[in-house]
Design a protein around this motif. Structure first.
Motif, PDB file in Angstrom:
ATOM      1  N   UNK B  79       1.657   3.299  11.926  1.00 48.88           N
ATOM      2  CA  UNK B  79       2.245   2.631  10.760  1.00 48.88           C
ATOM      3  C   UNK B  79       3.480   1.882  11.237  1.00 48.88           C
ATOM      4  N   UNK B  80       3.443   0.562  11.171  1.00 48.39           N
ATOM      5  CA  UNK B  80       4.570  -0.199  11.713  1.00 48.39           C
ATOM      6  C   UNK B  80       5.605  -0.540  10.644  1.00 48.39           C
ATOM      7  N   UNK B  81       5.245  -0.340   9.379  1.00 53.61           N
ATOM      8  CA  UNK B  81       6.224  -0.569   8.312  1.00 53.61           C
ATOM      9  C   UNK B  81       5.826   0.224   7.077  1.00 53.61           C
ATOM     10  N   UNK B  82       6.846   0.821   6.411  1.00 51.85           N
ATOM     11  CA  UNK B  82       6.563   1.571   5.189  1.00 51.85           C
ATOM     12  C   UNK B  82       7.567   1.169   4.125  1.00 51.85           C
ATOM     13  N   UNK B  83       7.066   0.783   2.962  1.00 52.34           N
ATOM     14  CA  UNK B  83       7.928   0.425   1.840  1.00 52.34           C
ATOM     15  C   UNK B  83       7.600   1.331   0.664  1.00 52.34           C
ATOM     16  N   UNK B  84       8.258   1.100  -0.445  1.00 55.19           N
ATOM     17  CA  UNK B  84       8.040   1.960  -1.615  1.00 55.19           C
ATOM     18  C   UNK B  84       6.596   1.881  -2.106  1.00 55.19           C
ATOM     19  N   UNK B  85       6.043   0.678  -2.117  1.00 52.39           N
ATOM     20  CA  UNK B  85       4.728   0.507  -2.703  1.00 52.39           C
ATOM     21  C   UNK B  85       3.748  -0.192  -1.761  1.00 52.39           C
ATOM     22  N   UNK B  86       3.981  -0.090  -0.458  1.00 54.54           N
ATOM     23  CA  UNK B  86       3.032  -0.642   0.519  1.00 54.54           C
ATOM     24  C   UNK B  86       3.337  -0.068   1.899  1.00 54.54           C
ATOM     25  N   UNK B 108      -1.869  -1.618   0.038  1.00 57.79           N
ATOM     26  CA  UNK B 108      -1.156  -1.381  -1.206  1.00 57.79           C
ATOM     27  C   UNK B 108      -1.860  -0.280  -1.998  1.00 57.79           C
ATOM     28  N   UNK B 109      -1.201   0.860  -2.180  1.00 52.52           N
ATOM     29  CA  UNK B 109      -1.800   1.914  -3.013  1.00 52.52           C
ATOM     30  C   UNK B 109      -1.963   1.394  -4.436  1.00 52.52           C
ATOM     31  N   UNK B 110      -3.020   1.820  -5.061  1.00 51.30           N
ATOM     32  CA  UNK B 110      -3.427   1.197  -6.300  1.00 51.30           C
ATOM     33  C   UNK B 110      -3.816   2.280  -7.289  1.00 51.30           C
ATOM     34  N   UNK B 111      -3.444   2.071  -8.509  1.00 47.41           N
ATOM     35  CA  UNK B 111      -3.833   2.989  -9.582  1.00 47.41           C
ATOM     36  C   UNK B 111      -5.053   2.411 -10.284  1.00 47.41           C
ATOM     37  N   UNK B 112      -6.209   2.983  -9.982  1.00 46.59           N
ATOM     38  CA  UNK B 112      -7.444   2.402 -10.525  1.00 46.59           C
ATOM     39  C   UNK B 112      -7.513   2.527 -12.044  1.00 46.59           C
ATOM     40  N   UNK B 113      -6.900   3.568 -12.563  1.00 46.18           N
ATOM     41  CA  UNK B 113      -6.970   3.803 -14.014  1.00 46.18           C
ATOM     42  C   UNK B 113      -6.335   2.654 -14.802  1.00 46.18           C
ATOM     43  N   UNK B 114      -5.140   2.239 -14.391  1.00 43.25           N
ATOM     44  CA  UNK B 114      -4.503   1.155 -15.143  1.00 43.25           C
ATOM     45  C   UNK B 114      -4.525  -0.195 -14.410  1.00 43.25           C
ATOM     46  N   UNK B 115      -5.156  -0.220 -13.221  1.00 41.52           N
ATOM     47  CA  UNK B 115      -5.302  -1.495 -12.518  1.00 41.52           C
ATOM     48  C   UNK B 115      -4.007  -2.067 -11.974  1.00 41.52           C
ATOM     49  N   UNK B 116      -3.053  -1.211 -11.634  1.00 39.75           N
ATOM     50  CA  UNK B 116      -1.783  -1.714 -11.117  1.00 39.75           C
ATOM     51  C   UNK B 116      -1.444  -1.085  -9.762  1.00 39.75           C
ATOM     52  N   UNK B 117      -0.710  -1.828  -8.928  1.00 41.64           N
ATOM     53  CA  UNK B 117      -0.167  -1.219  -7.712  1.00 41.64           C
ATOM     54  C   UNK B 117       0.740  -0.060  -8.109  1.00 41.64           C
ATOM     55  N   UNK B 118       0.912   0.874  -7.199  1.00 41.21           N
ATOM     56  CA  UNK B 118       1.773   2.024  -7.512  1.00 41.21           C
ATOM     57  C   UNK B 118       2.582   2.386  -6.269  1.00 41.21           C
ATOM     58  N   UNK B 119       3.564   3.245  -6.441  1.00 40.74           N
ATOM     59  CA  UNK B 119       4.370   3.711  -5.313  1.00 40.74           C
ATOM     60  C   UNK B 119       3.585   4.728  -4.492  1.00 40.74           C
TER      61      UNK B 119
END
Lengths: 134, 134, 134, 134
Positions: B79-86, B108-119
């Protein structure tokens, strides 16, 4: 600046287990457009040297939204950078007129006979000129 | 920093008309290693959240030398970079112990239930920690 | 009769939108085993003539149960028919030791120089003999 | 008997290391035509049941001549056999109006809810009727 525009039909088999066009497959869609421009299109200008040897040195792809099986995607291409011995193709991929992905490919003309990169020929520069981003 | 290492057999059908592994297919080889780390590997740590939703936002691939059908390639990942939501996965692909390609994927981690990126969750950060480039 | 056995890892990308290995992709898994036998295996016997020219005249594939991403499948191969100028490869594909598919491929040796089918050579018959169904 | 006709563009990446369309890839070209008929075409008749569940039980493919990258191939399809709980699609693939391949696919309607094969519905028989070989 002129753009080279090519429609690429999406195949059912381009979808992966998530039901969207697989992200790796986008490079195949871009390849299909690149081949149309540099192999088929250039050949119609009497230019066969790209087909005999372009090596891809680098790809960058940004994914803006998922693409599904259905209508063809429209790919618009131009040359965003030209150097003595390489050029960079920029692409935008539209799904129903909405941008779904962008990409860039660094292309290196190659001398297959001696296995070395080579400079762009005058005929190749001529072919690229109208598509060159100013 | 620990590396996740995965050998991926090259298939005869990975070659294109030039007789080398097709450049688009490299993303499939990288995908195979990424799936081994984030789906199969993470699941063994009791972590299923990556499998349920990681979206690829961007790939970069550099091609250093052609790869042919033959022995499996070895892919090393971290892992060469880690951010809050990616987070960004870096890869090196070795053919006979010689680097043949390098790549990066922005995930990008994703919340399939509401269709939004997540932390990233705390459990996910925990899983990534040993592989994080310092 | 001897069987040629080859394990083929299933890739995540072999799955289609239904979440199982795509039916067309089975031919690629069979191809991978066939290449291992007739290209790599035969070459080790000093026999390069199959690699230079086998043409597939026909495939038949039966699908017994779906295969998913996971462990490699095991493919067992033998020769179920041999004629003067063709031979038929029979395959069974096992997933977790359960038969999931069967197939047959009619293979025609080919003379690339003059573009015509040709008879099997004595060295080729020798190579096929142990695998021949009696 | 009516035929369902569908043109499928050949991609540059359909070629393998021999420089012709790979034999396994023909099943993908046939799949593309089958999806056009049974998913897209049937949906336009208000019939979604094929899309929700057809399982392929068997494919047979004959290869008559090599196909190269270039113009789309034309696939003609009809139903060569219909039974209570299965039907067989017959295909001919034309390259520049010359037959290059023929195939058959045994298709089994499937009830996804209980995981069992099922009989063809009256609406499905109605859809297939004009294409039925007499």
């Amino acid at each position: 600046m002129k753009k080279f525009i090519h429609n690429v039909p999406v195949r059912w088999s381009d979808m992966d287990a998530y039901g969207h066009v697989n992200n790796a497959r986008f490079l195949t869609l871009y390849e299909e457009a690149r081949v149309a421009m540099f192999f088929v299109g250039a050949r119609e200008h009497g230019l066969g040297s790209f087909e005999e040897g372009i090596v891809i040195a680098r790809h960058e792809v940004d994914y803006l939204r998922p693409v599904d099986y259905g209508d063809p995607v429209r790919i618009e291409m131009w040359i965003c950078e030209q150097r003595a011995a390489s050029f960079t193709v920029a692409y935008e991929l539209f799904d129903d007129d909405v941008p779904a992905s962008r990409a860039r490919s660094v292309c290196v003309p190659y001398n297959l006979a001696n296995g070395h990169p080579r400079r762009l020929s005058e005929a190749e520069r001529e072919f690229l000129r109208p598509y060159l981003e100013s």
